[in-house]
Design a protein around this motif. Structure first.
Motif, PDB file in Angstrom:
ATOM      1  N   ALA A  84       5.353   9.366  -8.505  1.00 13.11           N
ATOM      2  CA  ALA A  84       4.790  10.471  -7.725  1.00 13.11           C
ATOM      3  C   ALA A  84       3.655  11.139  -8.490  1.00 13.11           C
ATOM      4  CB  ALA A  84       5.882  11.481  -7.378  1.00 13.11           C
ATOM      5  N   ARG A  85       3.859  11.380  -9.772  1.00 12.72           N
ATOM      6  CA  ARG A  85       2.819  12.003 -10.605  1.00 12.72           C
ATOM      7  C   ARG A  85       1.603  11.092 -10.728  1.00 12.72           C
ATOM      8  NH1 ARG A  85       5.540  11.981 -14.786  1.00 12.72           N
ATOM      9  NH2 ARG A  85       4.659  10.123 -15.762  1.00 12.72           N
ATOM     10  N   GLU A  86       1.833   9.802 -10.977  1.00  8.30           N
ATOM     11  CA  GLU A  86       0.722   8.867 -11.138  1.00  8.30           C
ATOM     12  C   GLU A  86      -0.057   8.707  -9.830  1.00  8.30           C
ATOM     13  OE1 GLU A  86      -0.091   8.024 -13.992  1.00  8.30           O
ATOM     14  OE2 GLU A  86       1.746   8.374 -15.131  1.00  8.30           O
ATOM     15  N   ALA A  87       0.644   8.641  -8.715  1.00  9.73           N
ATOM     16  CA  ALA A  87      -0.034   8.529  -7.430  1.00  9.73           C
ATOM     17  C   ALA A  87      -0.847   9.793  -7.143  1.00  9.73           C
ATOM     18  CB  ALA A  87       0.982   8.287  -6.320  1.00  9.73           C
ATOM     19  N   ALA A  88      -0.293  10.960  -7.475  1.00  5.38           N
ATOM     20  CA  ALA A  88      -1.015  12.216  -7.255  1.00  5.38           C
ATOM     21  C   ALA A  88      -2.326  12.234  -8.031  1.00  5.38           C
ATOM     22  CB  ALA A  88      -0.137  13.402  -7.656  1.00  5.38           C
ATOM     23  N   GLU A 126       0.818  -1.203   0.000  1.00  7.59           N
ATOM     24  CA  GLU A 126       0.000   0.000   0.000  1.00  7.59           C
ATOM     25  C   GLU A 126       0.855   1.259   0.000  1.00  7.59           C
ATOM     26  OE1 GLU A 126      -2.529  -0.327   3.416  1.00  7.59           O
ATOM     27  OE2 GLU A 126      -3.997  -1.599   2.359  1.00  7.59           O
ATOM     28  N   ILE A 127       0.366   2.270  -0.694  1.00  9.41           N
ATOM     29  CA  ILE A 127       1.008   3.581  -0.716  1.00  9.41           C
ATOM     30  C   ILE A 127       0.075   4.599  -0.079  1.00  9.41           C
ATOM     31  CG2 ILE A 127       1.697   5.503  -2.217  1.00  9.41           C
ATOM     32  CD1 ILE A 127       2.939   3.570  -4.098  1.00  9.41           C
ATOM     33  N   THR A 128       0.609   5.365   0.839  1.00  6.37           N
ATOM     34  CA  THR A 128      -0.112   6.474   1.457  1.00  6.37           C
ATOM     35  C   THR A 128       0.741   7.726   1.351  1.00  6.37           C
ATOM     36  OG1 THR A 128       0.808   5.874   3.630  1.00  6.37           O
ATOM     37  CG2 THR A 128      -1.380   5.001   3.084  1.00  6.37           C
ATOM     38  N   ARG A 129       0.156   8.871   1.745  1.00  4.79           N
ATOM     39  CA  ARG A 129       0.881  10.140   1.690  1.00  4.79           C
ATOM     40  C   ARG A 129       1.124  10.684   3.093  1.00  4.79           C
ATOM     41  NH1 ARG A 129      -2.412  13.941  -2.421  1.00  4.79           N
ATOM     42  NH2 ARG A 129      -4.126  13.195  -1.121  1.00  4.79           N
ATOM     43  N   GLN A 130       2.280  11.263   3.266  1.00  2.64           N
ATOM     44  CA  GLN A 130       2.595  12.005   4.483  1.00  2.64           C
ATOM     45  C   GLN A 130       3.211  13.325   4.034  1.00  2.64           C
ATOM     46  OE1 GLN A 130       4.196  10.054   8.139  1.00  2.64           O
ATOM     47  NE2 GLN A 130       5.969  11.382   7.781  1.00  2.64           N
ATOM     48  N   ARG A 187       2.148  -1.686 -11.719  1.00  2.29           N
ATOM     49  CA  ARG A 187       0.723  -1.391 -11.547  1.00  2.29           C
ATOM     50  C   ARG A 187       0.533  -0.449 -10.376  1.00  2.29           C
ATOM     51  NH1 ARG A 187      -2.971  -5.854  -9.279  1.00  2.29           N
ATOM     52  NH2 ARG A 187      -0.913  -6.833  -9.220  1.00  2.29           N
ATOM     53  N   LEU A 188      -0.443   0.465 -10.514  1.00  2.00           N
ATOM     54  CA  LEU A 188      -0.812   1.387  -9.440  1.00  2.00           C
ATOM     55  C   LEU A 188      -2.311   1.594  -9.542  1.00  2.00           C
ATOM     56  CD1 LEU A 188       0.526   3.126  -7.186  1.00  2.00           C
ATOM     57  CD2 LEU A 188       0.518   5.019  -8.813  1.00  2.00           C
ATOM     58  N   GLN A 189      -3.022   1.381  -8.428  1.00  2.00           N
ATOM     59  CA  GLN A 189      -4.487   1.393  -8.517  1.00  2.00           C
ATOM     60  C   GLN A 189      -5.154   1.758  -7.200  1.00  2.00           C
ATOM     61  OE1 GLN A 189      -4.448  -2.799  -9.603  1.00  2.00           O
ATOM     62  NE2 GLN A 189      -5.486  -3.328  -7.691  1.00  2.00           N
ATOM     63  N   ARG A 190      -6.411   2.226  -7.320  1.00  2.00           N
ATOM     64  CA  ARG A 190      -7.246   2.488  -6.158  1.00  2.00           C
ATOM     65  C   ARG A 190      -8.082   1.270  -5.792  1.00  2.00           C
ATOM     66  NH1 ARG A 190      -8.855   7.056  -9.192  1.00  2.00           N
ATOM     67  NH2 ARG A 190     -10.828   5.980  -9.546  1.00  2.00           N
ATOM     68  N   GLY A 200      -9.774  10.824  -5.426  1.00  2.00           N
ATOM     69  CA  GLY A 200     -10.473  10.358  -4.240  1.00  2.00           C
ATOM     70  C   GLY A 200      -9.826   9.215  -3.490  1.00  2.00           C
ATOM     71  N   GLY A 201      -8.739   8.669  -4.026  1.00  2.00           N
ATOM     72  CA  GLY A 201      -8.076   7.584  -3.328  1.00  2.00           C
ATOM     73  C   GLY A 201      -7.296   8.072  -2.119  1.00  2.00           C
ATOM     74  N   LYS A 202      -7.320   7.323  -1.035  1.00  4.41           N
ATOM     75  CA  LYS A 202      -6.533   7.652   0.155  1.00  4.41           C
ATOM     76  C   LYS A 202      -5.421   6.621   0.386  1.00  4.41           C
ATOM     77  CE  LYS A 202     -10.209  10.162   2.527  1.00  4.41           C
ATOM     78  NZ  LYS A 202     -11.036  10.283   3.767  1.00  4.41           N
TER      79      LYS A 202
END
Length: 222
Positions: A67-71, A37-41, A108-111, A77-79
């Motif tokens: 970083a761009r794709e996650a943003a 899982e990826i989250t933001r701090q 792969r990167l997904q909500r 709406g993804g957390k």
């Protein structure tokens, strides 16, 4: 270089009695494929491997654009995001984390969708799918499985051709069905879910041409 070509005949069991794939532990200085899982701090992305509590700050060492794709996915709406990627862990990172992950390839990167608990991933060579009309294909060493809403599943043997550019063709003419799935390296985004994959996909089936995205499974060797 001539494309490699071989035939796979066995179909049973195709996707039965699957076990959930477990990524290798986060060993320092070892480039491994990891899921989690990826989250933001603040402005920092944090990665927590599947079935672990440790957190690692992410560094884009391979210029993957993570970083761009996650943003983009967080903006929609993804957390918490699911990530499937390859990288190298190190012990040098900001305080409050367990180290740093230098990402050199993003699969792969997904909500939403198949995450840490995907029972088929361990045996998958590739999974492909698309929308309008919806379709999905799972390929393993014993055959391929085609699924479409409102249609019976197709379980077929196949022939594979792999080209030097990284693209592959999976084709079958068994049981009166003529099918070909092409996958190729590409930045591919599902237009409904926003999921980013590292392969594009084109399925030729029963006179139809259907397009979508794909990603390699654990059995692909990536």
């Amino acid at each position: 270089m001539r494309p490699s070509r071989f035939v796979l005949y066995s179909l049973l069991p195709l996707f039965a009695a699957c076990q959930v794939w477990t990524p290798k532990s986060a060993d320092l200085q070892s480039a491994t494929r990891q899921q989690g899982e990826i989250t933001r701090q603040g402005n920092t992305l944090l990665f927590t491997p599947c079935n672990e509590q440790r957190r690692f700050s992410i560094e884009d060492s391979g210029n993957t654009g993570i970083a761009r794709e996650a943003a983009n996915l967080f903006r929609d709406g993804g957390k918490v995001l699911f990530a499937d990627m390859r990288g190298t862990f190190s012990g040098s990172s900001a305080s409050g984390t367990d180290g740093k992950l230098g990402v050199d390839k993003l699969f792969r990167l997904q909500r939403e969708g198949f995450g840490c608990d995907d029972p088929n991933f361990k045996r998958l060579i590739v999974r492909a799918g698309g929308n309008e009309p919806g379709w999905s294909v799972m390929v393993n060493s014993q055959g391929l499985l085609v699924q479409r809403p409102g249609q019976p599943q197709l379980a077929l043997p196949y022939v594979v051709e792999s080209l030097p550019d990284g693209s592959s063709s999976y084709s079958s003419e068994a049981d009166g069905e003529k099918l070909e799935l092409w996958v190729a390296p590409a930045h591919c985004v599902n237009d409904m879910s926003g999921t980013l994959s590292n392969l594009s996909a084109t399925l030729h089936l029963q006179g139809q041409v259907m397009r979508g995205c794909a990603y390699p499974g654990a059995a692909s060797g990536d």
